[in-house]
Enzyme design. Structure first.
Site, mmCIF file in Angstrom:
data_model
loop_
_atom_site.group_PDB
_atom_site.id
_atom_site.type_symbol
_atom_site.label_atom_id
_atom_site.label_comp_id
_atom_site.label_asym_id
_atom_site.label_seq_id
_atom_site.Cartn_x
_atom_site.Cartn_y
_atom_site.Cartn_z
ATOM 1 N N ASP A 1 19.272 -2.320 46.151
ATOM 2 C CA ASP A 1 19.325 -2.935 47.376
ATOM 3 C C ASP A 1 18.099 -4.238 47.357
ATOM 4 O O ASP A 1 17.920 -4.998 48.245
ATOM 5 C CB ASP A 1 19.038 -2.061 48.481
ATOM 6 N N ASP B 1 22.765 1.410 44.947
ATOM 7 C CA ASP B 1 21.799 2.051 46.281
ATOM 8 C C ASP B 1 22.706 2.124 47.406
ATOM 9 O O ASP B 1 23.395 1.108 48.017
ATOM 10 C CB ASP B 1 20.929 0.786 46.411
ATOM 11 N N GLU C 1 16.731 6.851 48.537
ATOM 12 C CA GLU C 1 15.311 6.940 48.545
ATOM 13 C C GLU C 1 14.764 8.325 49.384
ATOM 14 O O GLU C 1 15.500 8.382 50.601
ATOM 15 C CB GLU C 1 14.795 5.619 49.229
ATOM 16 N N GLU D 1 8.726 5.145 41.487
ATOM 17 C CA GLU D 1 8.230 3.686 41.372
ATOM 18 C C GLU D 1 6.959 3.733 42.016
ATOM 19 O O GLU D 1 6.365 4.196 42.929
ATOM 20 C CB GLU D 1 9.236 3.138 42.971
#
Ligand code: KIV
Length: 271
Positions: A51, A90, A122, A189
């Site tokens: 994304d 995503d 996420e 991340e």
């Protein structure tokens, strides 16, 4: 397609075997047919239709505005180019956070309409029901912990995450929950390398790091950053493999100048 080529296609099982064998996994983002074709032919293991398209393709300052329809369009273009690699797409902001039914419906749209092989979400504990629901429908899920850009308004900044013990403990717990829920891999991340190492060693599924150090089972970079198309973004973790910004600007300046001076087209470049 030959049987040999079939055999070499990367699947989620391939990734588990790579982790078990200690073979590192390579992943890069792509959003269109032409780049995806080059990356696949160059031997990348996973293409992520991220994304981050919201930033690097559409020019938004965050990943929040991109829609499910737009993600599907990018994924369709990438899937058309794919011969060998695994394509992960995503789920965009707003397409899975409200409840697991909506999350499943969004994941099904991506799988049916784009032909991508897996989806990425996420978050940890807060999205675990959605992960379970999607996995139970036969759709492989990649998790994403640490700096999760869809939550930028909660974080308020893109600094390194999980440097404090409470957040680090939650991240470790979330990683185990995602593994138990059936995720086949987890992106980590921008977290401390030591924490990423601990998490990677505690899981039997692979971790893919971005700004999370060398102990992750694989690495991912955004194509525009690593190819030097986007030069404004300069985090410490980024290695630039090309300076396309300079090369493209130089080429376009030369093209403009050649047109203005009537150098282009010459006699050999016309009919
Ligand atoms: O959208 C994206 O590009 C990502 C990577 C940064 C992992 O999620």
């Amino acid at each position: 397609m030959t049987a040999d080529k079939e055999f070499k296609k990367v699947t989620t099982n391939t990734l588990q075997k790579m982790k078990a064998a200690g073979e590192k996994i390579s992943m890069i983002t792509a959003y269109d047919y032409s780049f995806a074709k080059l990356f696949d032919a160059a031997g990348i293991d996973i293409i992520l239709v991220g994304d981050s398209a919201s930033n690097v393709m559409a020019g938004h300052t965050t990943t929040l505005p991109i829609t499910l329809d737009q993600m599907i369009y990018h994924a369709q273009s990438v899937v058309r180019a794919r011969e060998r690699c695994l394509v992960v797409t995503d789920l965009p902001f707003g397409s899975y956070q409200s409840n697991s039914e909506i999350a499943l419906a969004s994941a099904i749209r991506i799988m049916k309409e784009s032909g991508a092989h897996t989806v990425k979400l996420e978050g940890g504990e807060e999205i675990i029901d959605s992960v379970k629901k999607i996995v139970s429908a036969g759709i492989p899920v990649m998790g994403h912990l640490g700096l999760t850009p869809q939550s930028i308004n909660k974080f308020g900044t893109y600094v390194v995450r999980a440097t404090e013990e409470t957040e680090a403990e939650k991240l470790k717990k979330d990683a185990l929950l995602l593994q138990e829920a059936g995720c086949f891999a987890i992106v980590l991340e921008k977290i401390p390398a030591a924490l990423a190492k601990e998490v990677s060693e505690s899981l039997h599924i692979p971790t893919i790091g971005i700004g999370a150090g060398g102990a992750c089972d694989g690495q991912v970079l955004v194509m525009h950053d690593m190819l030097g198309i986007n030069t404004e973004f300069k985090p410490r973790f980024l290695r630039r493999y090309l300076n396309l910004d300079e090369q493209i600007t130089g080429a376009i300046k030369q093209y403009v100048s050649d047109i203005k001076s009537s150098d282009f087209p010459n006699e050999n470049e016309q009919y």
